[in-house]
Scaffold this motif. Structure first.
Motif, PDB file in Angstrom:
ATOM      1  N   VAL A  43      26.505  53.576 133.562  1.00  0.00           N
ATOM      2  CA  VAL A  43      27.370  53.171 132.463  1.00  0.00           C
ATOM      3  C   VAL A  43      26.491  52.896 131.249  1.00  0.00           C
ATOM      4  O   VAL A  43      25.425  52.273 131.365  1.00  0.00           O
ATOM      5  CB  VAL A  43      28.196  51.909 132.827  1.00  0.00           C
ATOM      6  CG1 VAL A  43      28.964  51.396 131.609  1.00  0.00           C
ATOM      7  CG2 VAL A  43      29.173  52.215 133.955  1.00  0.00           C
ATOM      8  N   THR A  44      26.935  53.367 130.087  1.00  0.00           N
ATOM      9  CA  THR A  44      26.225  53.104 128.846  1.00  0.00           C
ATOM     10  C   THR A  44      27.280  52.814 127.774  1.00  0.00           C
ATOM     11  O   THR A  44      28.479  52.919 128.046  1.00  0.00           O
ATOM     12  CB  THR A  44      25.332  54.306 128.460  1.00  0.00           C
ATOM     13  OG1 THR A  44      24.573  53.978 127.289  1.00  0.00           O
ATOM     14  CG2 THR A  44      26.161  55.553 128.170  1.00  0.00           C
ATOM     15  N   ASP A  45      26.834  52.412 126.576  1.00  0.00           N
ATOM     16  CA  ASP A  45      27.820  52.221 125.516  1.00  0.00           C
ATOM     17  C   ASP A  45      27.706  53.349 124.499  1.00  0.00           C
ATOM     18  O   ASP A  45      26.858  54.234 124.625  1.00  0.00           O
ATOM     19  CB  ASP A  45      27.704  50.828 124.872  1.00  0.00           C
ATOM     20  CG  ASP A  45      26.392  50.641 124.143  1.00  0.00           C
ATOM     21  OD1 ASP A  45      25.546  51.564 124.159  1.00  0.00           O
ATOM     22  OD2 ASP A  45      26.185  49.563 123.554  1.00  0.00           O
ATOM     23  N   LEU A  46      28.569  53.320 123.489  1.00  0.00           N
ATOM     24  CA  LEU A  46      28.641  54.444 122.557  1.00  0.00           C
ATOM     25  C   LEU A  46      27.391  54.549 121.697  1.00  0.00           C
ATOM     26  O   LEU A  46      27.118  55.598 121.114  1.00  0.00           O
ATOM     27  CB  LEU A  46      29.879  54.313 121.663  1.00  0.00           C
ATOM     28  CG  LEU A  46      31.211  54.192 122.395  1.00  0.00           C
ATOM     29  CD1 LEU A  46      32.360  54.178 121.404  1.00  0.00           C
ATOM     30  CD2 LEU A  46      31.388  55.318 123.401  1.00  0.00           C
ATOM     31  N   ALA A  47      26.648  53.434 121.604  1.00  0.00           N
ATOM     32  CA  ALA A  47      25.406  53.471 120.839  1.00  0.00           C
ATOM     33  C   ALA A  47      24.233  53.828 121.742  1.00  0.00           C
ATOM     34  O   ALA A  47      23.121  54.018 121.271  1.00  0.00           O
ATOM     35  CB  ALA A  47      25.166  52.116 120.178  1.00  0.00           C
ATOM     36  N   GLY A  48      24.473  53.890 123.050  1.00  0.00           N
ATOM     37  CA  GLY A  48      23.381  54.124 123.983  1.00  0.00           C
ATOM     38  C   GLY A  48      22.430  52.941 124.036  1.00  0.00           C
ATOM     39  O   GLY A  48      21.252  53.095 124.339  1.00  0.00           O
ATOM     40  N   SER A  49      22.954  51.742 123.750  1.00  0.00           N
ATOM     41  CA  SER A  49      22.065  50.586 123.626  1.00  0.00           C
ATOM     42  C   SER A  49      21.650  50.004 124.972  1.00  0.00           C
ATOM     43  O   SER A  49      20.755  49.186 125.044  1.00  0.00           O
ATOM     44  CB  SER A  49      22.722  49.504 122.761  1.00  0.00           C
ATOM     45  OG  SER A  49      23.791  48.911 123.476  1.00  0.00           O
TER      46      SER A  49
END
Lengths: 425, 190
Positions: A398-404
């Motif tokens: 799982v990652t977020d839309l910013a790839g943070s």
């Protein structure tokens, strides 16, 4: 003159307060966003369950993309802590916490209770003081309900933790369906389904899973009812019957059929099995995904010689190509918010597959860092803030839309083709 | 009379087949229960694989299918199944060098007019599962169309795509990929 100066000064002083009164602004796409810092000493109550649920909470804080857990070794009061002691406020403030979470875990009569207190350090305001319960067989459910209410109360975000991921699990030479909560807890295999199962997709009410199986020695489409565990045939026509994707109402399903010779995109009315063919190119057309308003489809087509992403207006049938970088772009999925499409992108720079995001008009291509070793099959969280995908190492991430951040949610096993459910009741 | 009795048997038998085939369509199939996690914790605990046939779809075994390949084939038939054709990366064009192989298959099929075959389309593991299934389908169809072009009745040839699911060589090398991008031919009935 002095009066005017005072007024200006007052305005300057009032401005930040006015901004703050509007609440924390979260840029979901976000580079700007600072994760909220959370202190969470070990939970009080029954062991080892209290530690198990603490670990789930810790993982969920990480997956949320919205909070950072301050490492417990930094705490002056390491716990166990069942309730927040008002006299310790300064200690939490000293280590930079925005919130402190205390909880007590008990189990009785087949139920698990997670009694949580969340206190905002700056204001000493009690944000949450609630006992969440779950059946003892599914104790993590209590954590998911709590985390969803934390997302809402601290950041006005939509719930997402009460959701599951279905994926294809390889066991020996067989491929089966596997479901788990989105943080990886409560995982289990759905046995049966034939030796080769592919392309799982949730219905929008979260009650059914459409999937491909070679039960009849052909890739045919089936629908599994998760409550009754009954399976019905959706499409078993000559050629491939693959890539199911429901619209938001659950009444329509986009799919790939090759009954007329080559893979084309169709929309099926699920109730009547009535089919409407949407593409007519001689090339491969596959992997359709409905926009949330049901008016458009993102899909993959090789009509220019190699697979690229297109967006079609369903009513006019006009399709626009939206990817122009690279020679292999496939598996597009519309975000539940409709403003982004995630897809599998073969990077011309490093020759590896990555998950990438792009706007439906073809602007704003953004490659997510992911594992960097080959990522495929993106799927959005129900609130559209996060993306799950499968890595070439056989894990779901799982990652977020910013790839943070990047979190692995599967343990041992070989998993692929994740599909994230809506929020389950 | 004896013939009539035998005829009646056939009629009953065939009716039964249709009866069961009819049931198959309406029936819904039972899937085994989702196995609960074996231990609590943050990670997923995959449960052990279930018995081979937890759920059996009625009729799933019917129609030859993959089992047909297990028939002991000899001579020409064996050669027919052993010779695959191959494809370039992300392509479903028949290679010039494979035309000879397809011509041999056509002459075999001409010599055995009762033989029905299935063409399997396969892809290498690169690229996505969904696209590779479509690609495998195009490869199987390309091979079928070439045989039809050579005069074989299309009704004798069925196709199935396995995408990237059944590599011959699981290695991640160019040689393995080249081997896995193939059209495979299976004799269903002689």
């Amino acid at each position: 003159m002095k009066k005017a100066l005072t007024l200006i000064l007052a305005l300057i002083l009032a401005l930040p307060a006015a901004l703050m009164a509007q609440g924390v602004h979260i840029d979901i796409e976000g580079k700007e966003f600072r994760r909220l810092k959370v202190a969470m000493p070990s939970f009080g109550g029954q062991r080892p369950l209290a530690d198990t649920l603490w670990a789930t909470c810790a993982k969920d804080l990480e997956i949320s993309g919205a909070y950072t857990l301050i490492p417990p070794r930094a705490y002056l009061n390491p716990g166990p802590m069942s309730k927040v002691d008002p006299s310790t406020m300064k200690n939490w403030s000293l280590i930079g916490a925005d919130y402190v979470i205390a909880a007590r875990v008990d189990s009785q009569g087949g139920l698990v209770s997670l009694a949580v207190q969340v206190v905002e350090i700056a204001t000493s305001r009690v944000l949450i003081s609630t006992a969440y319960t779950a059946r003892v067989e599914t104790p993590h459910r209590a954590v998911h309900t709590f985390m969803d209410s934390l997302l809402g109360k601290s950041l006005s975000l939509d719930p997402m933790f009460s959701s599951k991921i279905v994926a294809v699990q390889k066991v020996g030479r067989r491929k089966q369906l596997f479901t788990a909560w989105c943080d990886g807890t409560g995982g289990g295999t759905i046995k049966g389904g034939g030796d080769l199962v592919l392309d799982p997709a949730w219905s929008p009410d979260g009650r059914k899973i459409a999937f491909v199986s070679y039960w009849r020695n052909n890739p045919d489409l089936y629908l599994l009812d998760m409550a009754t565990l009954r399976v019905e045939t959706l499409s078993a026509l000559r050629g491939i019957n693959t890539t199911p994707g429901f619209d938001r109402t659950g009444r329509k399903m986009a799919l790939t059929l090759s009954r007329d010779g080559d893979p084309e995109i169709y929309v099926m009315t699920v109730g009547t099995r009535e089919l409407l063919r949407l593409t007519t190119s001689w090339a491969i057309d596959t992997s359709p995904s409905f926009s949330p308003d049901g008016r458009r489809l993102a899909f993959c087509s090789s009509r220019t010689g190699n697979p690229q992403i297109y967006v079609m207006d369903i009513f006019s049938r006009s399709a626009q190509r939206i990817t122009f970088q690279g020679t292999y772009n496939s598996e597009p999925v519309f975000s539940p918010r409709g403003d982004l499409i995630a897809f599998t992108y073969l990077s011309p720079e490093d020759g590896r597959y990555h998950v990438a995001l792009i706007r439906p008009d073809g602007s704003g291509l953004k490659v997510l860092p992911g594992t960097g070793r080959g990522d495929e099959s993106p799927t959005f969280s129900p609130d559209g803030r996060l993306v799950a995908f499968s890595g070439s190492d056989g894990n779901i991430y799982v990652t977020d839309l910013a790839g943070s951040f990047l979190t692995r949610v599967t343990g041992a096993g070989a998993f692929s083709q994740p599909s994230w459910s809506p929020v389950l009741q | 009379m004896k013939n009539f009795g035998r005829g009646l048997c056939y009629v009953v038998f065939i009716s039964l087949i249709f009866f069961f085939a009819g049931c198959e369509k309406k029936k819904v199939e039972q899937v085994s229960e989702i196995t609960p996690p074996q231990q609590q914790g943050a990670g997923i605990t995959p449960s052990a694989p279930g018995p081979k046939d937890d759920i059996t779809m009625p009729g799933a075994q019917a129609g030859g299918g993959q089992e047909a390949g297990a028939v002991n084939l000899t001579g020409a038939a064996k050669a027919f199944e052993d010779n695959d054709i191959h494809f370039d990366y992300d392509s479903f064009s028949i290679r010039p060098e494979d035309r000879r192989i397809l011509a041999e298959k056509a002459s075999y099929l001409n010599a055995k007019p009762n033989v029905k075959i299935r063409v399997e389309g396969h892809a290498d593991e690169r690229g996505t599962t969904e696209y590779n299934l479509a690609l495998g389908e195009r490869r199987a169809n390309a091979a079928k169309e070439y045989l039809v072009f050579l005069g074989i009745n299309a009704a004798r040839i069925s196709t199935v795509s396995f995408g990237e699911e059944k590599p011959l060589d699981p290695a991640q090398t160019e040689e393995a990929y080249a081997l896995n991008r193939r059209g495979h031919f299976v004799i269903l009935a002689q």
